[in-house]
Design a protein around this motif. Structure first.
Motif, PDB file in Angstrom:
ATOM      1  N   LEU A 144     -77.947  52.093   1.242  1.00  0.00           N
ATOM      2  CA  LEU A 144     -78.899  50.979   1.248  1.00  0.00           C
ATOM      3  C   LEU A 144     -78.844  50.214   2.569  1.00  0.00           C
ATOM      4  O   LEU A 144     -79.881  49.929   3.178  1.00  0.00           O
ATOM      5  N   ALA A 145     -77.628  49.871   3.012  1.00  0.00           N
ATOM      6  CA  ALA A 145     -77.475  49.063   4.229  1.00  0.00           C
ATOM      7  C   ALA A 145     -78.000  49.798   5.456  1.00  0.00           C
ATOM      8  O   ALA A 145     -78.699  49.207   6.293  1.00  0.00           O
ATOM      9  N   SER A 146     -77.680  51.082   5.576  1.00  0.00           N
ATOM     10  CA  SER A 146     -78.129  51.822   6.757  1.00  0.00           C
ATOM     11  C   SER A 146     -79.639  52.056   6.730  1.00  0.00           C
ATOM     12  O   SER A 146     -80.305  52.029   7.775  1.00  0.00           O
ATOM     13  N   THR A 147     -80.202  52.232   5.543  1.00  0.00           N
ATOM     14  CA  THR A 147     -81.649  52.410   5.427  1.00  0.00           C
ATOM     15  C   THR A 147     -82.384  51.115   5.754  1.00  0.00           C
ATOM     16  O   THR A 147     -83.398  51.116   6.464  1.00  0.00           O
ATOM     17  N   LEU A 148     -81.873  49.997   5.241  1.00  0.00           N
ATOM     18  CA  LEU A 148     -82.488  48.703   5.532  1.00  0.00           C
ATOM     19  C   LEU A 148     -82.392  48.375   7.022  1.00  0.00           C
ATOM     20  O   LEU A 148     -83.321  47.785   7.596  1.00  0.00           O
ATOM     21  N   MET A 154     -83.228  60.262   6.592  1.00  0.00           N
ATOM     22  CA  MET A 154     -82.436  60.594   7.774  1.00  0.00           C
ATOM     23  C   MET A 154     -81.619  59.416   8.293  1.00  0.00           C
ATOM     24  O   MET A 154     -80.695  59.600   9.088  1.00  0.00           O
ATOM     25  N   PHE A 155     -81.947  58.209   7.861  1.00  0.00           N
ATOM     26  CA  PHE A 155     -81.186  57.038   8.288  1.00  0.00           C
ATOM     27  C   PHE A 155     -80.255  56.525   7.198  1.00  0.00           C
ATOM     28  O   PHE A 155     -79.687  55.437   7.344  1.00  0.00           O
ATOM     29  N   GLY A 156     -80.081  57.302   6.139  1.00  0.00           N
ATOM     30  CA  GLY A 156     -79.253  56.832   5.040  1.00  0.00           C
ATOM     31  C   GLY A 156     -77.927  57.541   4.879  1.00  0.00           C
ATOM     32  O   GLY A 156     -76.939  56.944   4.447  1.00  0.00           O
ATOM     33  N   PHE A 157     -77.868  58.828   5.242  1.00  0.00           N
ATOM     34  CA  PHE A 157     -76.688  59.605   4.850  1.00  0.00           C
ATOM     35  C   PHE A 157     -75.419  59.219   5.595  1.00  0.00           C
ATOM     36  O   PHE A 157     -74.323  59.239   5.013  1.00  0.00           O
ATOM     37  N   ASN A 158     -75.535  58.841   6.871  1.00  0.00           N
ATOM     38  CA  ASN A 158     -74.333  58.414   7.583  1.00  0.00           C
ATOM     39  C   ASN A 158     -73.759  57.131   6.978  1.00  0.00           C
ATOM     40  O   ASN A 158     -72.542  56.993   6.838  1.00  0.00           O
ATOM     41  N   GLY A 159     -74.638  56.222   6.617  1.00  0.00           N
ATOM     42  CA  GLY A 159     -74.176  54.987   5.996  1.00  0.00           C
ATOM     43  C   GLY A 159     -73.512  55.223   4.650  1.00  0.00           C
ATOM     44  O   GLY A 159     -72.512  54.577   4.310  1.00  0.00           O
ATOM     45  N   GLY A 160     -74.060  56.161   3.870  1.00  0.00           N
ATOM     46  CA  GLY A 160     -73.443  56.482   2.583  1.00  0.00           C
ATOM     47  C   GLY A 160     -72.038  57.028   2.748  1.00  0.00           C
ATOM     48  O   GLY A 160     -71.120  56.661   2.009  1.00  0.00           O
ATOM     49  N   LEU A 161     -71.851  57.895   3.744  1.00  0.00           N
ATOM     50  CA  LEU A 161     -70.521  58.445   4.001  1.00  0.00           C
ATOM     51  C   LEU A 161     -69.571  57.375   4.532  1.00  0.00           C
ATOM     52  O   LEU A 161     -68.380  57.365   4.193  1.00  0.00           O
ATOM     53  N   VAL A 162     -70.078  56.480   5.361  1.00  0.00           N
ATOM     54  CA  VAL A 162     -69.257  55.374   5.848  1.00  0.00           C
ATOM     55  C   VAL A 162     -68.742  54.545   4.676  1.00  0.00           C
ATOM     56  O   VAL A 162     -67.553  54.174   4.624  1.00  0.00           O
ATOM     57  N   GLY A 163     -69.613  54.259   3.724  1.00  0.00           N
ATOM     58  CA  GLY A 163     -69.209  53.470   2.566  1.00  0.00           C
ATOM     59  C   GLY A 163     -68.074  54.121   1.797  1.00  0.00           C
ATOM     60  O   GLY A 163     -67.087  53.462   1.432  1.00  0.00           O
ATOM     61  N   ILE A 164     -68.190  55.407   1.532  1.00  0.00           N
ATOM     62  CA  ILE A 164     -67.139  56.109   0.797  1.00  0.00           C
ATOM     63  C   ILE A 164     -65.843  56.128   1.596  1.00  0.00           C
ATOM     64  O   ILE A 164     -64.759  55.859   1.062  1.00  0.00           O
ATOM     65  N   ALA A 165     -65.926  56.448   2.888  1.00  0.00           N
ATOM     66  CA  ALA A 165     -64.719  56.563   3.706  1.00  0.00           C
ATOM     67  C   ALA A 165     -63.952  55.249   3.764  1.00  0.00           C
ATOM     68  O   ALA A 165     -62.718  55.225   3.617  1.00  0.00           O
ATOM     69  N   ALA A 172     -70.919  47.217   4.185  1.00  0.00           N
ATOM     70  CA  ALA A 172     -72.319  46.892   4.477  1.00  0.00           C
ATOM     71  C   ALA A 172     -72.547  46.759   5.982  1.00  0.00           C
ATOM     72  O   ALA A 172     -73.535  47.283   6.527  1.00  0.00           O
ATOM     73  N   LEU A 173     -71.628  46.081   6.674  1.00  0.00           N
ATOM     74  CA  LEU A 173     -71.780  45.871   8.113  1.00  0.00           C
ATOM     75  C   LEU A 173     -71.657  47.188   8.884  1.00  0.00           C
ATOM     76  O   LEU A 173     -72.479  47.488   9.762  1.00  0.00           O
ATOM     77  N   ALA A 174     -70.639  47.977   8.551  1.00  0.00           N
ATOM     78  CA  ALA A 174     -70.420  49.233   9.272  1.00  0.00           C
ATOM     79  C   ALA A 174     -71.525  50.239   8.987  1.00  0.00           C
ATOM     80  O   ALA A 174     -71.953  50.975   9.884  1.00  0.00           O
ATOM     81  N   ALA A 175     -71.993  50.285   7.745  1.00  0.00           N
ATOM     82  CA  ALA A 175     -73.075  51.214   7.407  1.00  0.00           C
ATOM     83  C   ALA A 175     -74.341  50.871   8.169  1.00  0.00           C
ATOM     84  O   ALA A 175     -75.039  51.759   8.691  1.00  0.00           O
ATOM     85  N   ALA A 176     -74.658  49.580   8.248  1.00  0.00           N
ATOM     86  CA  ALA A 176     -75.815  49.162   9.042  1.00  0.00           C
ATOM     87  C   ALA A 176     -75.596  49.504  10.516  1.00  0.00           C
ATOM     88  O   ALA A 176     -76.503  49.972  11.211  1.00  0.00           O
ATOM     89  N   GLY A 177     -74.352  49.321  10.986  1.00  0.00           N
ATOM     90  CA  GLY A 177     -74.042  49.649  12.368  1.00  0.00           C
ATOM     91  C   GLY A 177     -74.173  51.130  12.670  1.00  0.00           C
ATOM     92  O   GLY A 177     -74.505  51.514  13.800  1.00  0.00           O
TER      93      GLY A 177
END
Length: 321
Positions: free
Chosen positions: A66-70, A86-97, A113-118
């Protein structure tokens, strides 16, 4: 609703109708893109698989996506790429990690939320940097962002590492540990797919395979072949049985196999040759990456996938250069 209809890849929305439903579908496609699938059904099955293992990780994956997509929406990113997840999957993996390797405190959730957006900013930067080489970004933003936060946590007293984060120290010489059996290979085949989302769970891996089958039979077969080859190479080289059973030598091979079976390389003899060699080489790069990062107390994550895939893509152009 007239603006909505189901397709083979998920929800289709006409014009600008049903924005909330379209956004939800985009988020699910973002989760699907972790395994290079523009398919919200796959994304939903991936999310269900994560939830089967850990509701906390499922929440982190959802928040990160959500954060990376927004963030991409705020940056007015390309609408077609945005819609494909294409702008969501890296943020999703960041959240889990981050929730895997850090204690799940409220501050850690805020960092997710901050890192995923970053990671979206890192993705945009890498897209520009790699455009001349015609290389896909893959999960490089996830790797760079996650390693940055995890390394920074050693200087922040309010971010505590979990017991899953490697202990800093010089790599020790490996010794044979345990005996790989048919049970090891059977469990490792599934967990190797599950570990793509850092999930050490057979049921999770099975749901991921189902999601891949729904999205693409080619990708499903490639994932199974990648997991199996990663295990067999690791076993032949004398890797520890618990690591093989947990799929730690399989998940990067899974991603490499999917990427080079057609997602990043056009199908054909070159794709087969590069894909086969790269998949077999991935466990070596996995071991090397883990050893290189061990002194810093950092996990390799999907760095081997990124390095091997980039190398294979560049090498595949040799015959046409």
């Amino acid at each position: 609703m007239k603006d909505l209809r189901l397709s083979a890849t998920g929800l289709e929305v006409d014009h600008d109708g049903a924005p909330l439903q379209a956004f939800a579908d985009t988020v699910l496609r973002g989760l699907g893109q972790v395994m290079l699938q523009n398919n919200s059904y796959a994304g939903l099955l991936f999310l269900a698989g994560i939830a089967c293992n850990s509701p906390v990780f499922a929440g982190a994956a959802l928040l990160g996506t959500l954060a990376s997509t927004l963030a991409a929406i705020a940056l007015e990113a390309d609408r077609q790429m945005l819609r494909q997840g294409m702008f969501g999957f890296n943020g999703g993996l960041v959240g889990i990690a981050l929730l895997c390797f850090l204690q799940p405190t409220p501050l850690a959730w805020a960092c997710v939320a901050l890192a995923a957006a970053g990671s979206t900013l890192v993705l945009a930067a890498l897209q520009n940097a790699l455009a001349a080489a015609r290389l896909p970004v893959l999960t490089a933003p996830f790797v760079l962002t996650s390693l940055c936060v995890l390394l920074a946590s050693t200087r922040f007293g309010r971010l505590q590492a979990s017991d899953l984060l490697p202990t800093p120290g010089l790599p020790n010489g490996a010794s044979l540990e345990g005996v790989a059996t048919a049970s090891t290979l059977g469990e490792g085949l599934l967990t190797g797919v599950g570990q793509v989302f850092l999930q050490d769970n057979m049921l999770t891996g099975a749901l991921f395979i189902l999601g891949l089958f729904v999205a693409s039979r080619r990708a499903c077969l490639a994932a199974l072949a990648g997991s199996l080859s990663g295990m067999l190479v690791a076993w032949a080289m004398g890797a520890a049985e618990p690591a093989i059973r947990s799929g730690l030598f399989g998940y990067n091979s899974v991603l490499v196999a999917i990427a080079l079976s057609g997602a990043a390389l056009a199908p054909g003899r070159i794709a087969i040759a590069c894909g086969l060699f790269a998949t077999l080489a991935t466990p070596f790069v996995t071991a090397a990456s883990a050893a290189a990062l061990e002194p810093l107390g950092l996990p390799a994550l999907t760095l081997p996938f990124v390095l091997v895939t980039w190398t294979a893509l560049l090498a595949s152009r040799f015959s046409t250069s």
